[in-house]
Design a protein around this motif. Structure first.
Motif, PDB file in Angstrom:
ATOM      1  N   GLY A  34      40.072  50.924  43.872  1.00 46.17           N
ATOM      2  CA  GLY A  34      39.231  51.875  43.158  1.00 46.17           C
ATOM      3  C   GLY A  34      39.824  52.383  41.860  1.00 46.17           C
ATOM      4  O   GLY A  34      39.200  53.194  41.164  1.00 46.17           O
ATOM      5  N   TRP A  35      41.015  51.903  41.493  1.00 48.86           N
ATOM      6  CA  TRP A  35      41.663  52.414  40.285  1.00 48.86           C
ATOM      7  C   TRP A  35      40.944  51.977  39.005  1.00 48.86           C
ATOM      8  O   TRP A  35      40.906  52.719  38.027  1.00 48.86           O
ATOM      9  CB  TRP A  35      43.123  51.973  40.246  1.00 48.86           C
ATOM     10  CG  TRP A  35      44.008  52.851  41.074  1.00 48.86           C
ATOM     11  CD1 TRP A  35      44.479  52.606  42.333  1.00 48.86           C
ATOM     12  CD2 TRP A  35      44.504  54.140  40.709  1.00 48.86           C
ATOM     13  NE1 TRP A  35      45.240  53.656  42.779  1.00 48.86           N
ATOM     14  CE2 TRP A  35      45.277  54.613  41.798  1.00 48.86           C
ATOM     15  CE3 TRP A  35      44.379  54.939  39.580  1.00 48.86           C
ATOM     16  CZ2 TRP A  35      45.920  55.848  41.783  1.00 48.86           C
ATOM     17  CZ3 TRP A  35      45.018  56.169  39.558  1.00 48.86           C
ATOM     18  CH2 TRP A  35      45.777  56.616  40.650  1.00 48.86           C
ATOM     19  N   THR A  36      40.373  50.784  38.993  1.00 51.92           N
ATOM     20  CA  THR A  36      39.653  50.332  37.799  1.00 51.92           C
ATOM     21  C   THR A  36      38.490  51.263  37.494  1.00 51.92           C
ATOM     22  O   THR A  36      38.313  51.723  36.355  1.00 51.92           O
ATOM     23  CB  THR A  36      39.131  48.895  37.993  1.00 51.92           C
ATOM     24  OG1 THR A  36      40.230  48.016  38.233  1.00 51.92           O
ATOM     25  CG2 THR A  36      38.368  48.423  36.758  1.00 51.92           C
ATOM     26  N   GLU A  37      37.697  51.566  38.527  1.00 55.94           N
ATOM     27  CA  GLU A  37      36.554  52.460  38.344  1.00 55.94           C
ATOM     28  C   GLU A  37      37.011  53.876  37.994  1.00 55.94           C
ATOM     29  O   GLU A  37      36.396  54.555  37.164  1.00 55.94           O
ATOM     30  CB  GLU A  37      35.699  52.486  39.613  1.00 55.94           C
ATOM     31  CG  GLU A  37      35.000  51.173  39.939  1.00 55.94           C
ATOM     32  CD  GLU A  37      35.931  50.137  40.560  1.00 55.94           C
ATOM     33  OE1 GLU A  37      37.093  50.495  40.873  1.00 55.94           O
ATOM     34  OE2 GLU A  37      35.502  48.983  40.717  1.00 55.94           O
ATOM     35  N   GLU A  53      43.448  56.398  47.767  1.00 54.59           N
ATOM     36  CA  GLU A  53      44.336  56.487  48.921  1.00 54.59           C
ATOM     37  C   GLU A  53      45.794  56.180  48.604  1.00 54.59           C
ATOM     38  O   GLU A  53      46.693  56.630  49.303  1.00 54.59           O
ATOM     39  CB  GLU A  53      43.846  55.531  50.019  1.00 54.59           C
ATOM     40  CG  GLU A  53      42.438  55.832  50.514  1.00 54.59           C
ATOM     41  CD  GLU A  53      42.343  57.220  51.121  1.00 54.59           C
ATOM     42  OE1 GLU A  53      43.332  57.663  51.747  1.00 54.59           O
ATOM     43  OE2 GLU A  53      41.289  57.868  50.969  1.00 54.59           O
ATOM     44  N   SER A  54      46.042  55.393  47.565  1.00 50.89           N
ATOM     45  CA  SER A  54      47.414  54.965  47.280  1.00 50.89           C
ATOM     46  C   SER A  54      47.679  55.002  45.781  1.00 50.89           C
ATOM     47  O   SER A  54      46.741  54.951  44.974  1.00 50.89           O
ATOM     48  CB  SER A  54      47.653  53.548  47.811  1.00 50.89           C
ATOM     49  OG  SER A  54      46.733  52.642  47.223  1.00 50.89           O
ATOM     50  N   PRO A  55      48.957  55.090  45.372  1.00 50.36           N
ATOM     51  CA  PRO A  55      49.297  55.096  43.940  1.00 50.36           C
ATOM     52  C   PRO A  55      48.874  53.804  43.255  1.00 50.36           C
ATOM     53  O   PRO A  55      48.672  52.769  43.897  1.00 50.36           O
ATOM     54  CB  PRO A  55      50.826  55.248  43.949  1.00 50.36           C
ATOM     55  CG  PRO A  55      51.144  55.864  45.268  1.00 50.36           C
ATOM     56  CD  PRO A  55      50.145  55.287  46.221  1.00 50.36           C
ATOM     57  N   ALA A  56      48.751  53.869  41.942  1.00 53.82           N
ATOM     58  CA  ALA A  56      48.309  52.712  41.160  1.00 53.82           C
ATOM     59  C   ALA A  56      49.350  51.599  41.178  1.00 53.82           C
ATOM     60  O   ALA A  56      50.554  51.845  41.086  1.00 53.82           O
ATOM     61  CB  ALA A  56      48.027  53.134  39.724  1.00 53.82           C
ATOM     62  N   LEU A  57      48.863  50.375  41.292  1.00 50.62           N
ATOM     63  CA  LEU A  57      49.690  49.172  41.230  1.00 50.62           C
ATOM     64  C   LEU A  57      49.032  48.247  40.214  1.00 50.62           C
ATOM     65  O   LEU A  57      47.892  47.822  40.403  1.00 50.62           O
ATOM     66  CB  LEU A  57      49.769  48.499  42.600  1.00 50.62           C
ATOM     67  CG  LEU A  57      50.549  47.189  42.700  1.00 50.62           C
ATOM     68  CD1 LEU A  57      52.012  47.404  42.356  1.00 50.62           C
ATOM     69  CD2 LEU A  57      50.411  46.595  44.102  1.00 50.62           C
ATOM     70  N   PHE A  58      49.733  47.950  39.127  1.00 52.34           N
ATOM     71  CA  PHE A  58      49.090  47.201  38.046  1.00 52.34           C
ATOM     72  C   PHE A  58      50.083  46.304  37.322  1.00 52.34           C
ATOM     73  O   PHE A  58      51.305  46.438  37.477  1.00 52.34           O
ATOM     74  CB  PHE A  58      48.437  48.158  37.045  1.00 52.34           C
ATOM     75  CG  PHE A  58      49.388  49.134  36.401  1.00 52.34           C
ATOM     76  CD1 PHE A  58      49.947  48.881  35.155  1.00 52.34           C
ATOM     77  CD2 PHE A  58      49.724  50.323  37.040  1.00 52.34           C
ATOM     78  CE1 PHE A  58      50.817  49.779  34.557  1.00 52.34           C
ATOM     79  CE2 PHE A  58      50.598  51.233  36.450  1.00 52.34           C
ATOM     80  CZ  PHE A  58      51.143  50.961  35.211  1.00 52.34           C
ATOM     81  N   SER A  59      49.528  45.383  36.547  1.00 51.87           N
ATOM     82  CA  SER A  59      50.360  44.491  35.737  1.00 51.87           C
ATOM     83  C   SER A  59      50.072  44.729  34.262  1.00 51.87           C
ATOM     84  O   SER A  59      48.981  45.161  33.884  1.00 51.87           O
ATOM     85  CB  SER A  59      50.086  43.024  36.084  1.00 51.87           C
ATOM     86  OG  SER A  59      48.755  42.663  35.746  1.00 51.87           O
ATOM     87  N   ALA A  75      53.850  58.511  43.628  1.00 52.67           N
ATOM     88  CA  ALA A  75      52.791  59.511  43.765  1.00 52.67           C
ATOM     89  C   ALA A  75      52.818  60.509  42.620  1.00 52.67           C
ATOM     90  O   ALA A  75      51.803  61.126  42.290  1.00 52.67           O
ATOM     91  CB  ALA A  75      52.927  60.234  45.101  1.00 52.67           C
ATOM     92  N   ALA A  76      53.985  60.652  41.970  1.00 49.72           N
ATOM     93  CA  ALA A  76      54.122  61.603  40.869  1.00 49.72           C
ATOM     94  C   ALA A  76      53.750  60.993  39.523  1.00 49.72           C
ATOM     95  O   ALA A  76      53.840  61.651  38.493  1.00 49.72           O
ATOM     96  CB  ALA A  76      55.551  62.130  40.813  1.00 49.72           C
ATOM     97  N   GLY A  77      53.362  59.726  39.510  1.00 50.00           N
ATOM     98  CA  GLY A  77      53.034  59.074  38.248  1.00 50.00           C
ATOM     99  C   GLY A  77      54.183  58.213  37.764  1.00 50.00           C
ATOM    100  O   GLY A  77      54.836  57.532  38.551  1.00 50.00           O
ATOM    101  N   GLY A  78      54.465  58.252  36.446  1.00 49.79           N
ATOM    102  CA  GLY A  78      55.469  57.370  35.859  1.00 49.79           C
ATOM    103  C   GLY A  78      56.871  57.566  36.385  1.00 49.79           C
ATOM    104  O   GLY A  78      57.610  56.606  36.610  1.00 49.79           O
TER     105      GLY A  78
END
Length: 281
Positions: A34-37, A53-59, A75-78
């Motif tokens: 759901g991160w894209t949306e 539900e979970s932190p972002a995982l991206f390339s 969970a805290a971001g960067g």
């Protein structure tokens, strides 16, 4: 996850997304998360709410290139995120080099409010572009007849000063121009801003026009002039640099500028301009 944590991640993702060039790409690895949306909605309305539900995982990718990076947000971001390099036919030594580079840069920018944004925009993508250009430019064919007997390059150098140099976009542009124009030099970030570069005359002149085209506060071109023969024997390359591959550095303190110019025998250029002093540490 808590809404505060989600908003923090979306804020940094939006910064990364807005900094990307047309041939660069941010892609979420888990399409069902759901991160894209969520990022699309956040771009339109930062106050929108999201349930993830979970932190972002991206390339982060350079489109069409064989090396890319994967980022697993905490969970805290960067801050506290995991960054790894991936690639096709990548050797173990190459992977170790990239991982060491990433680790060192993360340590340098550990105090940044948005460390992954800074890592990606100022360090990883510019270096990936430089590597890609070197790879594409590899050509062992003989020189064309028209190049034989051509006049040697005319080495020039330029020094700028400005009220400040903070913008990540400006800093990234300087890195990219230094790579594409085969220049060597550095930028002193913060207050004041200092930019020094050396290279072929035509490339230096193009670099000057590029820099002047950006918006600055109190930008001054201190000089654009030929390098004297005694100066041409020294470069701004690091001791561990690969021979023939120009490098661009960034400094935080005026003292480092004076130290670097002293190392290559050009200290007087900055001291005479009132930048630092002979006693600067």
């Amino acid at each position: 996850m808590l809404s505060e944590s989600i908003t923090r991640q979306l804020e940094e993702l939006q910064l990364i997304k807005c900094s990307l060039l047309p041939d660069e790409e941010l892609r979420f690895i888990d399409d069902n998360s759901g991160w894209t949306e969520a990022l699309d909605a956040y771009s339109l309305d930062p106050d929108s709410t999201h349930r993830l539900e979970s932190p972002a995982l991206f390339s982060i990718r350079l489109i069409g290139y064989k090396t890319w990076f994967e980022v697993a947000f905490s969970a805290a971001g960067g801050r506290g995120s995991a960054v790894s390099v991936k690639g096709e036919d990548m050797s173990r030594s190459q992977q170790d080099w990239w991982n060491s580079f990433i680790s060192n840069k993360l340590e340098e920018i550990s105090d940044s409010e948005f460390p992954i944004y800074q890592l990606v925009s100022l360090h990883l993508l510019p270096l990936l572009h430089e590597e890609h250009e070197r790879h594409c430019g590899t050509d062992n064919s003989p020189l064309p007849a028209s190049a034989i007997g051509r006049s040697p390059v005319e080495p020039y150098h330029v020094l700028f000063t400005s009220h400040h140099l903070i913008s990540p976009n400006k800093r990234r542009s300087l890195q990219q121009w230094s790579s594409s124009l085969s220049l060597t030099g550095f930028a002193k970030v913060g207050y004041p801003g200092v930019i020094y570069a050396q290279g072929d005359r035509q490339n230096i002149e193009e670099f000057v026009e590029n820099v002047k085209a950006m918006q600055w506060l109190a930008l001054k071109v201190r000089f654009v002039e030929p390098l004297q023969p005694r100066e041409c024997d020294r470069t701004l390359l690091d001791d561990d640099s690969t021979e023939g591959h120009p490098r661009w550095k960034e400094f935080q303190k005026v003292g480092k500028v004076v130290e670097e110019m002293r190392r290559i025998g050009r200290e007087e250029y900055v001291v005479e301009m009132g930048i630092g002093s002979t006693g600067t540490k």
